[in-house]
Design a protein around this motif. Structure first.
Motif, mmCIF file in Angstrom:
data_model
loop_
_atom_site.group_PDB
_atom_site.id
_atom_site.type_symbol
_atom_site.label_atom_id
_atom_site.label_comp_id
_atom_site.label_asym_id
_atom_site.label_seq_id
_atom_site.Cartn_x
_atom_site.Cartn_y
_atom_site.Cartn_z
ATOM 1 N N GLY A 1 25.531 -57.075 -10.648
ATOM 2 C CA GLY A 1 26.793 -57.610 -11.449
ATOM 3 C C GLY A 1 27.017 -58.920 -11.005
ATOM 4 N N GLN A 2 28.124 -59.454 -11.541
ATOM 5 C CA GLN A 2 28.759 -60.543 -11.022
ATOM 6 C C GLN A 2 30.090 -60.790 -11.453
ATOM 7 O OE1 GLN A 2 26.825 -64.228 -12.838
ATOM 8 N NE2 GLN A 2 27.785 -63.622 -14.592
ATOM 9 N N ALA A 3 30.810 -61.653 -10.662
ATOM 10 C CA ALA A 3 32.160 -61.955 -10.926
ATOM 11 C C ALA A 3 32.439 -63.473 -10.740
ATOM 12 C CB ALA A 3 33.175 -61.014 -9.807
ATOM 13 N N TYR B 1 37.343 -60.887 -13.342
ATOM 14 C CA TYR B 1 36.794 -59.633 -13.004
ATOM 15 C C TYR B 1 37.842 -58.470 -12.611
ATOM 16 C CZ TYR B 1 34.104 -56.258 -10.179
ATOM 17 O OH TYR B 1 33.490 -55.135 -9.826
ATOM 18 N N HIS B 2 38.632 -58.816 -12.046
ATOM 19 C CA HIS B 2 39.489 -57.613 -11.457
ATOM 20 C C HIS B 2 39.883 -56.855 -12.570
ATOM 21 C CE1 HIS B 2 39.274 -59.985 -7.719
ATOM 22 N NE2 HIS B 2 39.754 -58.968 -7.214
ATOM 23 N N ARG C 1 30.480 -68.066 -8.115
ATOM 24 C CA ARG C 1 30.496 -66.663 -8.492
ATOM 25 C C ARG C 1 30.053 -65.977 -7.408
ATOM 26 N NH1 ARG C 1 26.722 -69.284 -11.309
ATOM 27 N NH2 ARG C 1 24.884 -68.116 -10.644
ATOM 28 N N SER D 1 39.854 -64.274 -10.034
ATOM 29 C CA SER D 1 38.657 -64.006 -10.655
ATOM 30 C C SER D 1 39.158 -63.043 -12.075
ATOM 31 C CB SER D 1 37.684 -63.155 -9.932
ATOM 32 O OG SER D 1 36.569 -62.412 -10.668
ATOM 33 N N GLU E 1 39.118 -57.264 -16.032
ATOM 34 C CA GLU E 1 37.801 -56.884 -17.142
ATOM 35 C C GLU E 1 37.042 -55.768 -16.610
ATOM 36 O OE1 GLU E 1 35.818 -60.849 -17.340
ATOM 37 O OE2 GLU E 1 37.351 -61.639 -18.675
ATOM 38 N N SER E 2 37.139 -55.512 -15.430
ATOM 39 C CA SER E 2 36.229 -54.372 -14.784
ATOM 40 C C SER E 2 36.818 -53.080 -15.047
ATOM 41 C CB SER E 2 35.865 -54.663 -13.301
ATOM 42 O OG SER E 2 37.124 -54.497 -12.593
#
Length: 782
Positions: free
Chosen positions: A22-24, A410-411, A103, A408, A413-414
């Motif tokens: 995975g990636q953020a 990501y926090h 990233r 990010s 969207e995840s």
């Protein structure tokens, strides 16, 4: 054929090991207009259950995809042992005013490079001494010394005067002086040791020559790889027996090594490109009339006390919260974080010393510091070679004061933060504008000063005119959610300042009245303290006004363990409060109701979810049973006004949020049953014909209650799929958003109790479900 099978199995093994890669994306913005090299950047990241087994799988990549040295630590784990939250620190090279994307990747097989030997932080601990080296900088500490810092050397040159004491000094109005350290043994520990960052911690008491003690303290010294400066975080706690203790002055004294070279004192403006140079002592001072923000700065005074003034309005002479004392051989630059916001503050500079006044002598009155309060300050110390001009002190302080705040997508969207409404400026531009405008209104009510900063103030009239709100309904948590949705740094700044205020001032760190209140959050009141609230005699806390999510989120995002310990301390307080009869029926006051149980359920649930401590789950379950035992046939919970048994839709909706979130964590079916009965009542009979909710159903209390925690309604939709649980509050929520003033009792936004956090803690989740259910429409343009 056998070789082919082996290769196939090996290949499948690689594919399997990378299947959960995975990636953020991490967005960094340089905020001050100066290039940065190797600047420390850190942020906490969540991971799905089973996704990350160990920290060695993490790697940080620069915008050019170059892997970077990284330091990470585990913050929490899932029940299966996999990592749930981890804090990641790396060093970033940034161009002035640039926005770029780094990233974080995991489970890709890549490994971070090592920190170059010449830049890495090294810690040597032995025989009660700790030495930290970092390039040209070497700093030593001792358990038994008379100094806060034993030694500071820059390229081998001693920067502090070993013949004079350095450390902290408190003076009281009766003329007594208390010093830390005082020559007695202190506790000295390495809190964190890694190649990119090391933290040394010392703690003890301020002592008078007679041996009398005043206030516990701790100091944390934070070092970063390749950086010639370090941070000092100093915190003191009033654990005295008196209700309040007066402070006449509080100073960090730093005597400098002798030098025969000519002295140069230095500070500078920010608004204009101007240095102020001195050949004699000078000082900078921040008081109540100081500026802060983009054009902020401290007043500048000559040795004779004469203020240096500018040419006029908006051209005042102001120092940008830093000062330097140096010669051609070397010197010291200091800065105080948020100096003006935490006034009064001063820095006094002389050829042979720098004194940082965290409470300057000569104020109009001593500082009245209440029992159980704590106060934390963070300072920059930059011991350098050459003069402050040669050492780049100004640019360093400008950069340090304007932190790089990583963000990010990501926090959100995840989905690991729950069902948070994603930032939707294209789909719902007016809703987003309303949320932003509401925050701006809130900001106008944020207090300033050593005690008030980070909290909101009372409206100035009526029974609660002098009240401070103690960040009711968890302002820091709401601000963090706003930040994580958008990346806007002002949300982060307000979240951090609110969390620090809660941690320092609102939480009870010591009490001689009752040990039950220790660890709890004080209810709103005059100067942050109100005793006997909610009819609980002898205490300043009320379990129906305590929240913990902001503390836990601060821990998750910053990695600062202090906030986790405070969250656990609050959970322990709630358990003691239930045993003391402060929470469950019979109540201390007849007007208490469901919220008396609901907010404590939420505190215990969130801390259980974070720690896995079964005692907190059992405590929450017991309070849920207590709540169920008082639920009436119509689904409401009783609140007694005189002899009249009413219900409080306000309290019902609080119970709905607590029950829904408790059930989501524990899967306890009893909570769902209690929730559904309550939700059916609220939707069916707790409002006026026009749809506005009542405050209390008592005939004399049937006024409209503009703000209600909306965080509970979507659970009814999740449980049943019935949109009525979303449609009922929809017009009320949209009216609040349209006004951009999330009011209580229709008072002014900036000063009403919990005016931002009260509704937004629920609206930010409600909107997500309303969107998914197809009922959400954007507000009209305004």
């Amino acid at each position: 054929m056998k070789r082919t099978i082996i290769l196939l199995i090996f290949s499948l093994g690689i594919i399997s090991s990378l299947a959960h890669a995975g990636q953020a994306v991490i967005r960094l913005e340089e905020p001050v207009g100066l290039d940065r090299t190797g600047w420390p950047v850190g942020l906490g990241f969540p991971f799905a259950k089973g996704e990350l087994k160990d920290l060695t799988s993490l790697v940080a990549l620069a915008p050019d995809s170059r892997p970077l040295p990284l330091q990470a630590k585990i913050l929490s784990r899932w029940p299966d042992g996999s990592i749930r939250w981890a804090h990641v620190l790396f060093l970033a090279d940034m161009k002035r005013q640039a926005v770029a994307e780094w990233r974080l990747e995991w489970n890709t097989g890549a490994k971070p490079p090592a920190v170059p030997d010449q830049n890495r932080v090294r810690v040597d601990e032995k025989s009660g001494k700790i030495a930290v080296t970092n390039g040209d900088l070497a700093v030593a500490f001792s358990m038994g010394g008379a100094n806060l810092i034993d030694s500071v050397k820059v390229k081998g040159r001693e920067a502090l005067d070993p013949s004079r004491k350095n450390g902290l000094m408190i003076k009281t109005p009766d003329g007594k002086t208390f010093e830390a350290p005082s020559g007695k043994t202190v506790r000295l520990t390495v809190e964190e040791s890694g190649p990119l960052r090391a933290i040394v911690r010392t703690e003890g008491q301020h002592l008078a020559p007679s041996g009398e003690a005043l206030f516990d303290y701790y100091a944390r010294f934070i070092f970063y790889a390749g950086e010639p400066w370090f941070e000092v975080e100093y915190s003191f706690t009033n654990g005295e027996a008196a209700e309040s203790t007066a402070i006449a002055a509080l100073t960090l004294a730093l005597p400098l090594a002798p030098s025969r070279a000519p002295y140069l004192g230095l500070t500078s403006e920010y608004k204009i490109d101007k240095y102020y140079e001195f050949r004699e002592p000078f000082s900078i001072y921040s008081g109540a009339d100081d500026f802060f923000g983009v054009f902020g700065g401290a007043k500048i005074f000559k040795a004779d006390g004469t203020e240096i003034v500018g040419p006029g309005y908006e051209s005042e002479a102001r120092a940008r919260w830093w000062a330097d004392s140096s010669t051609s051989e070397g010197g010291l630059t200091v800065s105080i974080q948020e100096m003006s916001q935490n006034y009064p503050k001063a820095v006094r500079v002389a050829p042979d010393r720098v004194d940082i006044d965290l409470y300057p002598a000569g104020e109009k009155k001593p500082l009245a510091f209440h029992q159980g309060w704590q106060k934390t300050h963070t300072m920059l110390l930059y011991f350098h070679g050459g003069s402050g001009l040669d050492a780049g002190s100004r640019d360093l302080c400008f950069k340090w004061q304007a932190a790089v705040i990583p963000w990010s997508p990501y926090h959100v969207e995840s989905g690991l933060l729950g069902d948070l409404f994603p930032y939707s400026p294209k789909k719902y531009p007016m809703i987003e504008r309303a949320i932003r405008d509401g925050f701006i209104h809130y900001e106008t009510g944020v207090g300033r000063g050593l005690i008030d900063y980070g909290d909101t103030m009372g409206p100035g009239t009526g029974e609660r005119g002098s009240f401070t709100q103690n960040n009711a309904y968890d302002t820091s948590w709401v601000c963090y959610l706003l930040f994580l949705r958008t990346g806007e740094r002002r949300y982060w700044q307000r979240g951090r300042s609110a969390a620090l205020h809660t941690a320092d001032i609102d939480i009870v760190h010591h009490s001689t009245r009752t040990p039950v209140e220790v660890g709890g959050v004080r209810i709103h009141g005059p100067n942050h303290v109100q005793y006997n609230a909610e009819a609980i005699v002898g205490t300043s806390v009320a379990p129906n006004h305590e929240w913990v999510e902001g503390l836990i989120m601060t821990y998750h995002l910053t990695g600062e363990e202090r906030y986790l310990k405070l969250a656990e301390g609050m959970a322990e307080h709630i358990l003691r409060a239930r045993q003391a009869g402060w929470i469950s029926p019979g109540y201390n006051a007849k007007w208490n109701g469901a919220r008396n149980l609901a907010w404590p359920i939420l505190v215990l649930t969130m801390v259980y979810d974070e720690t896995g401590n079964a005692r907190y789950r059992e405590g929450a379950a017991a309070i849920v049973r207590d709540l169920g035992s008082i639920q009436r046939e119509n689904g409401s919970f009783p609140i007694t006004i005189g002899p009249y048994i009413a219900s409080a839709p306000l309290h019902e909706t609080i119970a709905m949020e607590a029950l829904g979130r408790y059930q989501a964590v524990t899967r306890d079916p009893a909570a769902k049953d209690i929730y559904m009965k309550c939700a059916e009542y609220v939707v069916g009979g707790a409002s006026f014909p026009d749809g506005e909710m009542m405050y209390i159903t008592h005939p004399d209390y049937r006024s409209g209650y503009t703000s209600t925690p909306w965080g509970g309604f979507h659970f009814g939709y999740v449980y049943t799929g019935d949109k009525k649980f979303l449609e009922f509050p929809y017009p009320l929520i949209m009216r609040q958003l349209r006004q951009s003033r999330f009011e209580l009792y229709r008072t002014s936004f900036a000063t009403s109790e919990g005016a931002l956090s009260y509704p937004m803690r629920g609206i930010l989740f409600y909107l997500n479900f309303a969107d998914k259910a197809g009922i959400l429409q954007d507000l009209p343009a305004y």
